[in-house]
Motif scaffolding. Structure first.
Motif, mmCIF file in Angstrom:
data_model
loop_
_atom_site.group_PDB
_atom_site.id
_atom_site.type_symbol
_atom_site.label_atom_id
_atom_site.label_comp_id
_atom_site.label_asym_id
_atom_site.label_seq_id
_atom_site.Cartn_x
_atom_site.Cartn_y
_atom_site.Cartn_z
ATOM 1 N N TRP A 159 -17.802 101.955 78.967
ATOM 2 C CA TRP A 159 -16.891 103.066 78.731
ATOM 3 C C TRP A 159 -16.704 103.373 77.249
ATOM 4 O O TRP A 159 -16.791 102.491 76.392
ATOM 5 N N ALA A 160 -16.394 104.639 76.989
ATOM 6 C CA ALA A 160 -15.865 105.072 75.697
ATOM 7 C C ALA A 160 -14.965 106.270 75.988
ATOM 8 O O ALA A 160 -15.319 107.132 76.808
ATOM 9 N N TYR A 161 -13.797 106.329 75.337
ATOM 10 C CA TYR A 161 -12.885 107.430 75.613
ATOM 11 C C TYR A 161 -11.905 107.599 74.458
ATOM 12 O O TYR A 161 -11.816 106.778 73.546
ATOM 13 N N THR A 162 -11.181 108.702 74.520
ATOM 14 C CA THR A 162 -10.189 109.004 73.503
ATOM 15 C C THR A 162 -8.911 108.205 73.771
ATOM 16 O O THR A 162 -8.704 107.690 74.870
ATOM 17 N N THR A 163 -8.053 108.160 72.769
ATOM 18 C CA THR A 163 -6.763 107.493 72.929
ATOM 19 C C THR A 163 -5.948 108.161 74.019
ATOM 20 O O THR A 163 -5.304 107.488 74.845
ATOM 21 N N GLU A 164 -6.000 109.485 74.047
ATOM 22 C CA GLU A 164 -5.224 110.239 75.037
ATOM 23 C C GLU A 164 -5.693 109.921 76.451
ATOM 24 O O GLU A 164 -4.875 109.772 77.370
ATOM 25 N N PHE A 165 -6.994 109.817 76.648
ATOM 26 C CA PHE A 165 -7.540 109.480 77.966
ATOM 27 C C PHE A 165 -7.088 108.084 78.382
ATOM 28 O O PHE A 165 -6.695 107.859 79.537
ATOM 29 N N ALA A 166 -7.143 107.135 77.455
ATOM 30 C CA ALA A 166 -6.741 105.762 77.759
ATOM 31 C C ALA A 166 -5.272 105.696 78.156
ATOM 32 O O ALA A 166 -4.905 105.011 79.123
ATOM 33 N N GLU A 167 -4.440 106.403 77.425
ATOM 34 C CA GLU A 167 -3.012 106.377 77.728
ATOM 35 C C GLU A 167 -2.704 107.054 79.052
ATOM 36 O O GLU A 167 -1.887 106.575 79.838
ATOM 37 N N ARG A 168 -3.376 108.150 79.315
ATOM 38 C CA ARG A 168 -3.101 108.902 80.544
ATOM 39 C C ARG A 168 -3.526 108.129 81.785
ATOM 40 O O ARG A 168 -2.823 108.127 82.798
ATOM 41 N N PHE A 169 -4.685 107.451 81.715
ATOM 42 C CA PHE A 169 -5.228 106.783 82.902
ATOM 43 C C PHE A 169 -5.118 105.260 82.823
ATOM 44 O O PHE A 169 -5.772 104.550 83.589
ATOM 45 N N HIS A 170 -4.304 104.755 81.904
ATOM 46 C CA HIS A 170 -4.018 103.322 81.791
ATOM 47 C C HIS A 170 -5.297 102.494 81.660
ATOM 48 O O HIS A 170 -5.484 101.493 82.354
ATOM 49 N N MET A 171 -6.167 102.931 80.757
ATOM 50 C CA MET A 171 -7.418 102.231 80.507
ATOM 51 C C MET A 171 -7.257 101.270 79.335
ATOM 52 O O MET A 171 -6.395 101.462 78.475
ATOM 53 N N PRO A 172 -8.080 100.212 79.265
ATOM 54 C CA PRO A 172 -7.969 99.239 78.167
ATOM 55 C C PRO A 172 -8.192 99.882 76.796
ATOM 56 O O PRO A 172 -9.085 100.721 76.626
ATOM 57 N N LYS A 173 -7.410 99.453 75.834
ATOM 58 C CA LYS A 173 -7.519 100.007 74.474
ATOM 59 C C LYS A 173 -8.819 99.587 73.801
ATOM 60 O O LYS A 173 -9.239 100.222 72.833
ATOM 61 N N GLN A 174 -9.457 98.535 74.295
ATOM 62 C CA GLN A 174 -10.657 98.017 73.638
ATOM 63 C C GLN A 174 -11.816 99.003 73.647
ATOM 64 O O GLN A 174 -12.743 98.897 72.836
#
Length: 279
Positions: free
Chosen positions: A61-76
């Protein structure tokens, strides 16, 4: 003497009991308390963090901060250098049908293994959908038994549904690097509105294979339809550029190289069989 022997036996029993208690107390790992349902995210379902069964995630995976926060994805896996997309995920897909009969032997088979990439995009972006009225579809190879039904009839029915101005319902191709000749790839599924503000495009094929390590800054979405002049005009209106971070490509390349070893070994064996037959 008898009392002494009894005392010694009691001490040994007590020692063994304490040892067992100590082993149970310190030998068993401890896990965090399971969070309330509404607070459960990626860690709860896809990791062993809480000491329970989980579904292993095969995607890189790779994603934006906003995507991680919205979908509760790992910050790593937050990638600040990801540009033009909300998120991207890569895996080697084994779902499909094996090709057999290679080298003149029925049991010589090439197992299905392809690069697959899921692209999550801001669906306010204007993309070249030939049939905007078809908002979603799924036609991934290797899933349905219909692949073994009359191919001519399938093509006829498929064209009746999607054929529009020389193309399909999709109308564009995807590649992670524009600097090289783009090998074949296919949009396998898509959904204009996966979540509010988010669309999904799933691609499978060689064009999304991370052959080399480095940042991928090429054109990701572009037209492949019509005459060169029509394509040029089309691309000016619809080209969408993204930047895939080198760290993501590196992680994806590790998965690609690991799984591709199996096919390399099979290719070598088939080549040896062929050379033996030529002698």
């Amino acid at each position: 003497m008898l009392n002494i022997l009894k005392a010694n036996a009691y001490v040994r029993t007590l020692s063994i009991g304490l040892l067992l208690v100590s082993t149970l107390a310190y030998g068993q790992p401890t896990y965090p308390e399971v969070p309330p349902y509404e607070e459960r995210g990626y860690d709860y379902s896809f990791t062993f963090k809480y000491g329970q069964s989980f579904t292993r995630d095969p995607w890189v995976w790779a994603y934006t901060t906003e995507f991680a926060e919205r979908f509760h994805m790992p910050k790593q896996w937050v990638e600040p250098e990801l540009k033009g997309l909300l998120a991207v995920a890569f895996r080697m897909n084994r779902v499909g049908n094996d090709l057999c009969g290679l080298g003149g032997r029925a049991d010589n088979c090439w197992p299905h293994l392809e690069c697959q990439m899921d692209i999550y995009y801001d669906n306010s972006i204007k993309l070249p959908w030939n049939r905007p009225d078809i908002s979603e579809d799924f036609f991934m190879n290797g899933i349905s038994s219909t692949e073994f039904v009359d191919e001519q009839l399938q093509n006829k029915l498929w064209k009746e549904k999607y054929h529009h101005k020389g193309g399909t319902g999709v109308g564009f191709s995807i590649s992670i690097n524009e600097k090289k000749i783009k090998p074949f790839s296919k949009v396998m599924y898509y959904k204009h509105l996966l979540f509010p503000g988010v669309g999904l495009i799933g691609v499978q094929g060689a064009s999304v294979c991370p052959y080399e390590i480095g940042p991928a800054t090429g054109i990701v979405i572009e037209s492949f339809l019509g005459s060169p002049a029509a394509k040029e005009a089309f691309d000016k209106a619809y080209k969408h550029q993204v930047q895939l971070p080198e760290s993501f490509i590196r992680r994806a390349h590790e998965v690609y190289a690991r799984d591709d070893q199996q096919n390399k070994a099979i290719k070598q064996r088939l080549l040896q069989d062929f050379m033996k037959q030529k002698k």
